[in-house]
Design a protein around this motif. Structure first.
Motif, PDB file in Angstrom:
ATOM      1  N   LEU A 129       0.836  -1.186   0.000  1.00  0.00           N
ATOM      2  CA  LEU A 129       0.000   0.000   0.000  1.00  0.00           C
ATOM      3  C   LEU A 129       0.875   1.242   0.000  1.00  0.00           C
ATOM      4  CD1 LEU A 129      -2.591   1.712   0.456  1.00  0.00           C
ATOM      5  CD2 LEU A 129      -2.312   1.244   2.917  1.00  0.00           C
ATOM      6  N   LEU A 130       0.757   2.078  -1.030  1.00  0.00           N
ATOM      7  CA  LEU A 130       1.343   3.413  -1.036  1.00  0.00           C
ATOM      8  C   LEU A 130       0.225   4.366  -0.634  1.00  0.00           C
ATOM      9  CD1 LEU A 130       3.239   1.710  -2.915  1.00  0.00           C
ATOM     10  CD2 LEU A 130       3.759   3.837  -4.102  1.00  0.00           C
ATOM     11  N   LEU A 131       0.365   5.012   0.511  1.00  0.00           N
ATOM     12  CA  LEU A 131      -0.737   5.774   1.093  1.00  0.00           C
ATOM     13  C   LEU A 131      -0.444   7.260   1.097  1.00  0.00           C
ATOM     14  CD1 LEU A 131      -3.474   5.736   2.535  1.00  0.00           C
ATOM     15  CD2 LEU A 131      -2.234   5.450   4.698  1.00  0.00           C
ATOM     16  N   GLN A 132      -1.315   7.995   0.415  1.00  0.00           N
ATOM     17  CA  GLN A 132      -1.331   9.453   0.465  1.00  0.00           C
ATOM     18  C   GLN A 132      -2.646   9.833   1.121  1.00  0.00           C
ATOM     19  OE1 GLN A 132      -3.714  11.472  -0.927  1.00  0.00           O
ATOM     20  NE2 GLN A 132      -2.815  13.159  -2.043  1.00  0.00           N
ATOM     21  N   ALA A 133      -2.596  10.440   2.290  1.00  0.00           N
ATOM     22  CA  ALA A 133      -3.844  10.672   3.013  1.00  0.00           C
ATOM     23  C   ALA A 133      -3.758  11.906   3.888  1.00  0.00           C
ATOM     24  CB  ALA A 133      -4.190   9.456   3.876  1.00  0.00           C
ATOM     25  N   GLN A 134      -4.795  12.734   3.808  1.00  0.00           N
ATOM     26  CA  GLN A 134      -5.023  13.793   4.780  1.00  0.00           C
ATOM     27  C   GLN A 134      -6.191  13.437   5.697  1.00  0.00           C
ATOM     28  OE1 GLN A 134      -5.347  17.255   2.076  1.00  0.00           O
ATOM     29  NE2 GLN A 134      -3.507  18.049   3.088  1.00  0.00           N
ATOM     30  N   TRP A 135      -7.151  12.692   5.152  1.00  0.00           N
ATOM     31  CA  TRP A 135      -8.260  12.171   5.933  1.00  0.00           C
ATOM     32  C   TRP A 135      -7.850  10.849   6.560  1.00  0.00           C
ATOM     33  CZ3 TRP A 135     -12.936  14.707   6.552  1.00  0.00           C
ATOM     34  CH2 TRP A 135     -13.154  15.814   5.725  1.00  0.00           C
ATOM     35  N   SER A 136      -8.338  10.564   7.764  1.00  0.00           N
ATOM     36  CA  SER A 136      -8.019   9.306   8.428  1.00  0.00           C
ATOM     37  C   SER A 136      -9.299   8.528   8.709  1.00  0.00           C
ATOM     38  CB  SER A 136      -7.257   9.559   9.734  1.00  0.00           C
ATOM     39  OG  SER A 136      -8.026  10.343  10.624  1.00  0.00           O
ATOM     40  N   TYR A 196       2.615   0.112   5.435  1.00  0.00           N
ATOM     41  CA  TYR A 196       2.421   0.840   4.178  1.00  0.00           C
ATOM     42  C   TYR A 196       3.631   1.727   3.911  1.00  0.00           C
ATOM     43  CZ  TYR A 196       1.385   5.049   6.922  1.00  0.00           C
ATOM     44  OH  TYR A 196       1.464   6.123   7.776  1.00  0.00           O
ATOM     45  N   ALA A 197       3.735   2.209   2.682  1.00  0.00           N
ATOM     46  CA  ALA A 197       4.766   3.167   2.298  1.00  0.00           C
ATOM     47  C   ALA A 197       4.112   4.544   2.170  1.00  0.00           C
ATOM     48  CB  ALA A 197       5.409   2.766   0.971  1.00  0.00           C
ATOM     49  N   PRO A 198       4.530   5.523   2.974  1.00  0.00           N
ATOM     50  CA  PRO A 198       3.893   6.844   2.937  1.00  0.00           C
ATOM     51  C   PRO A 198       4.327   7.646   1.709  1.00  0.00           C
ATOM     52  CG  PRO A 198       5.714   6.854   4.487  1.00  0.00           C
ATOM     53  CD  PRO A 198       5.591   5.438   3.991  1.00  0.00           C
ATOM     54  N   VAL A 199       3.391   8.427   1.184  1.00  0.00           N
ATOM     55  CA  VAL A 199       3.652   9.283   0.020  1.00  0.00           C
ATOM     56  C   VAL A 199       3.170  10.690   0.359  1.00  0.00           C
ATOM     57  CG1 VAL A 199       3.182   9.675  -2.427  1.00  0.00           C
ATOM     58  CG2 VAL A 199       3.346   7.338  -1.547  1.00  0.00           C
TER      59      VAL A 199
END
Length: 297
Positions: A217-224, A237-240
């Motif tokens: 999972l490559l995760l780009q997120a502002q909402w949780s 996951y790998a943060p983006v």
């Protein structure tokens, strides 16, 4: 129950997800509870009434599927599983993903980042504001680096009929042609790396199904979502970055360290199996409703 519904998608979430979840879990509810459930993506409050509404939320529980730091309304909400994973189809999707995952070992999967979705984000997309959308940046990166990234839209029909939106639709067709076919959740298992990007709100079901797939999972997120607190970067996951400026570097790191990548994929699948299976989701939902009842009592 009193229902206020203003859009077809809200009616779908009510009849296909929330009501079946309530029927399943009602025998386990121990207390009477009065609360609101947000069926739409967001709450739209005028600036003049925002402070009053926030004070109202301090007294009346609002259950919703995501929250965002810095957003005073969602910050006072109580998180529940999203409607797609509360619905009855989710168990079948997990079974299909598990079957596909078992058939394709991680090392045999394609080394591309794969994404399919719609162009959504901060407001309604049009030609003038298109660069404000992370998903548009993903599309352009895919066009520039097809050897690394395969990102396409599955529809242009979610755009409005304004002149600027129609110009965006023509622009997308010129660059990418017709929309791509939608891929079922188990179809993504062929790829080592799957990216999730927020739209108008969190990507909801996309994150649980990616975790279950044993792809990274490559995760780009502002909402949780309710389970994000249990996810650890470079473990599950790998943060983006939000602007995707480090996406190629993240892909390079994963490709150059296949053992680390596979460990992340394994950890993600284990997390999904323990936390995000239907029985666990129902238990969490029951806990939230019972806790609301205790507080109301």
């Amino acid at each position: 129950m009193r229902v206020v519904v203003d859009k077809p998608i809200s009616r779908h979430r009510l009849t296909d997800s929330l009501l079946p979840a309530l029927r399943r879990t009602l025998p386990r509810i121990r207390h009477r509870a009065d609360f609101f459930v947000l069926l739409s993506d967001s709450v739209y409050v005028s600036p003049a009434g925002r402070a009053e509404f926030v004070q109202f939320l301090r007294r009346a529980p609002l259950l919703r599927c995501d929250r965002r730091d810095g957003d005073d309304i969602s910050a006072h909400s109580i998180l529940i599983p999203d409607f797609a994973i509360l619905g009855p189809r989710y168990a079948g999707e997990l079974a299909a993903i598990a079957k596909a995952s078992a058939a394709i070992p991680f090392e045999r999967r394609l080394g591309l980042i794969k994404w399919r979705g719609t162009l959504s984000g901060p407001g309604y997309p049009n030609f003038g504001n298109r660069r404000d959308f992370a998903r548009y940046a993903l599309l352009m990166a895919s066009r520039k680096h097809p050897e690394v990234l395969d990102a396409r839209l599955i529809t242009y029909d979610n755009l409005t009929d304004s002149e600027s939106a129609l110009a965006l639709r023509r622009h997308l067709r010129e660059l990418f042609g017709d929309p791509a076919e939608e891929v079922p959740a188990e179809g993504f298992v062929r790829y080592k790396y799957l990216i999730s990007l927020d739209g108008a709100v969190a990507a909801w079901k996309r994150v649980p199904t990616i975790l279950a797939s044993r792809s990274v999972l490559l995760l780009q997120a502002q909402w949780s979502q309710f389970f994000y607190a249990g996810l650890k970067p470079w473990v599950h996951y790998a943060p983006v970055r939000h602007d995707l400026s480090d996406l190629l570097k993240v892909h390079e790191r994963l490709a150059e360290h296949p053992e680390e990548a596979e460990a992340i994929a394994d950890n993600g699948q284990r997390f999904a199996g323990e936390i995000l299976h239907p029985a666990a989701l129902d238990t969490f939902f029951v806990h939230v409703v019972n806790r609301c009842g205790e507080l109301c009592g």
